[in-house]
Scaffold this motif. Structure first.
Motif, PDB file in Angstrom:
ATOM      1  N   SER A 189      45.938  48.759  28.398  1.00 18.07           N
ATOM      2  CA  SER A 189      46.602  48.923  28.516  1.00 18.07           C
ATOM      3  C   SER A 189      45.954  48.924  29.835  1.00 18.07           C
ATOM      4  CB  SER A 189      47.691  49.420  28.582  1.00 18.07           C
ATOM      5  OG  SER A 189      48.856  49.719  29.454  1.00 18.07           O
ATOM      6  N   ASP A 190      45.714  50.337  30.002  1.00 18.37           N
ATOM      7  CA  ASP A 190      44.539  50.757  31.810  1.00 18.37           C
ATOM      8  C   ASP A 190      43.832  49.592  32.204  1.00 18.37           C
ATOM      9  OD1 ASP A 190      45.859  53.067  31.478  1.00 18.37           O
ATOM     10  OD2 ASP A 190      44.253  54.007  30.361  1.00 18.37           O
ATOM     11  N   ALA A 191      43.050  48.607  31.071  1.00 16.69           N
ATOM     12  CA  ALA A 191      41.928  47.623  32.120  1.00 16.69           C
ATOM     13  C   ALA A 191      43.031  46.223  32.498  1.00 16.69           C
ATOM     14  CB  ALA A 191      41.534  47.183  30.902  1.00 16.69           C
ATOM     15  N   GLY A 192      44.477  46.214  31.997  1.00 20.43           N
ATOM     16  CA  GLY A 192      45.412  45.138  32.120  1.00 20.43           C
ATOM     17  C   GLY A 192      46.038  45.357  33.328  1.00 20.43           C
ATOM     18  N   HIS A 200      32.001  46.689  38.176  1.00 22.76           N
ATOM     19  CA  HIS A 200      32.637  47.876  38.769  1.00 22.76           C
ATOM     20  C   HIS A 200      33.422  47.821  38.332  1.00 22.76           C
ATOM     21  CE1 HIS A 200      36.334  48.456  42.256  1.00 22.76           C
ATOM     22  NE2 HIS A 200      35.402  49.664  42.755  1.00 22.76           N
ATOM     23  N   VAL A 201      34.814  47.329  37.460  1.00 20.45           N
ATOM     24  CA  VAL A 201      35.768  47.333  36.650  1.00 20.45           C
ATOM     25  C   VAL A 201      35.077  48.343  35.646  1.00 20.45           C
ATOM     26  CG1 VAL A 201      36.906  46.187  34.357  1.00 20.45           C
ATOM     27  CG2 VAL A 201      36.658  45.174  37.185  1.00 20.45           C
ATOM     28  N   ASN A 202      34.137  47.767  34.714  1.00 20.32           N
ATOM     29  CA  ASN A 202      33.991  49.036  33.985  1.00 20.32           C
ATOM     30  C   ASN A 202      33.414  50.488  34.398  1.00 20.32           C
ATOM     31  OD1 ASN A 202      32.969  47.291  32.177  1.00 20.32           O
ATOM     32  ND2 ASN A 202      31.201  46.504  32.661  1.00 20.32           N
ATOM     33  N   ASP A 203      32.785  51.062  35.840  1.00 17.52           N
ATOM     34  CA  ASP A 203      32.567  51.735  36.690  1.00 17.52           C
ATOM     35  C   ASP A 203      34.679  52.096  36.371  1.00 17.52           C
ATOM     36  OD1 ASP A 203      30.185  51.825  36.298  1.00 17.52           O
ATOM     37  OD2 ASP A 203      30.087  50.901  38.346  1.00 17.52           O
ATOM     38  N   LEU A 204      35.473  51.912  36.632  1.00 19.32           N
ATOM     39  CA  LEU A 204      36.230  52.165  37.528  1.00 19.32           C
ATOM     40  C   LEU A 204      37.073  52.897  35.951  1.00 19.32           C
ATOM     41  CD1 LEU A 204      38.011  49.548  39.799  1.00 19.32           C
ATOM     42  CD2 LEU A 204      37.378  52.161  40.018  1.00 19.32           C
ATOM     43  N   LEU A 205      37.470  52.192  34.885  1.00 17.29           N
ATOM     44  CA  LEU A 205      37.978  52.407  33.574  1.00 17.29           C
ATOM     45  C   LEU A 205      36.099  53.635  33.410  1.00 17.29           C
ATOM     46  CD1 LEU A 205      37.929  48.966  32.052  1.00 17.29           C
ATOM     47  CD2 LEU A 205      39.765  50.492  32.666  1.00 17.29           C
ATOM     48  N   PHE A 206      35.677  53.776  33.387  1.00 21.22           N
ATOM     49  CA  PHE A 206      34.507  54.888  32.598  1.00 21.22           C
ATOM     50  C   PHE A 206      35.179  56.027  33.497  1.00 21.22           C
ATOM     51  CE2 PHE A 206      31.828  57.690  32.854  1.00 21.22           C
ATOM     52  CZ  PHE A 206      31.235  57.564  31.374  1.00 21.22           C
ATOM     53  N   TYR A 207      35.360  55.980  34.184  1.00 17.10           N
ATOM     54  CA  TYR A 207      35.766  57.511  35.367  1.00 17.10           C
ATOM     55  C   TYR A 207      37.425  57.570  34.944  1.00 17.10           C
ATOM     56  CZ  TYR A 207      37.529  59.929  38.890  1.00 17.10           C
ATOM     57  OH  TYR A 207      38.569  61.147  39.282  1.00 17.10           O
TER      58      TYR A 207
END
Length: 84
Positions: free
Chosen positions: A48-51, A65-72
């Motif tokens: 859900s967060d990824a969506g 950038h998406v990976n970094d945002l989701l990791f954080y």
């Protein structure tokens, strides 16, 4: 000491008895990794967060950038635990 009935080493028991005293900061990280269940509501929450991160307006973001945002976002709760 940290074996089960078959005499095999139990990593969860070791971290609970020995690791938390020997490596207290690392034990916080290990606890967050070892407590992940095979199927949980948290995994659905991650999707859900990824969506929510990749929307129609934000579909040109680079994968890194998406990976970094989701990791954080997924590890933000550890930030308060690791500051001394």
């Amino acid at each position: 000491m940290c074996g089960d009935e078959d005499g095999e080493f139990d990593v969860l028991k070791w971290w609970g008895l020995v690791g938390i005293k020997t490596f207290p900061i690392m034990a916080l990280v290990i606890n967050s990794i070892l407590c992940i269940t095979a199927a949980s509501a948290m995994s659905e929450n991650n999707f859900s967060d990824a969506g929510n991160t990749l929307t129609k307006k934000r579909n040109s973001r680079k994968p890194a950038h998406v990976n970094d945002l989701l990791f954080y976002q997924l590890n933000n709760d550890l930030r308060g635990l690791l500051t001394c």
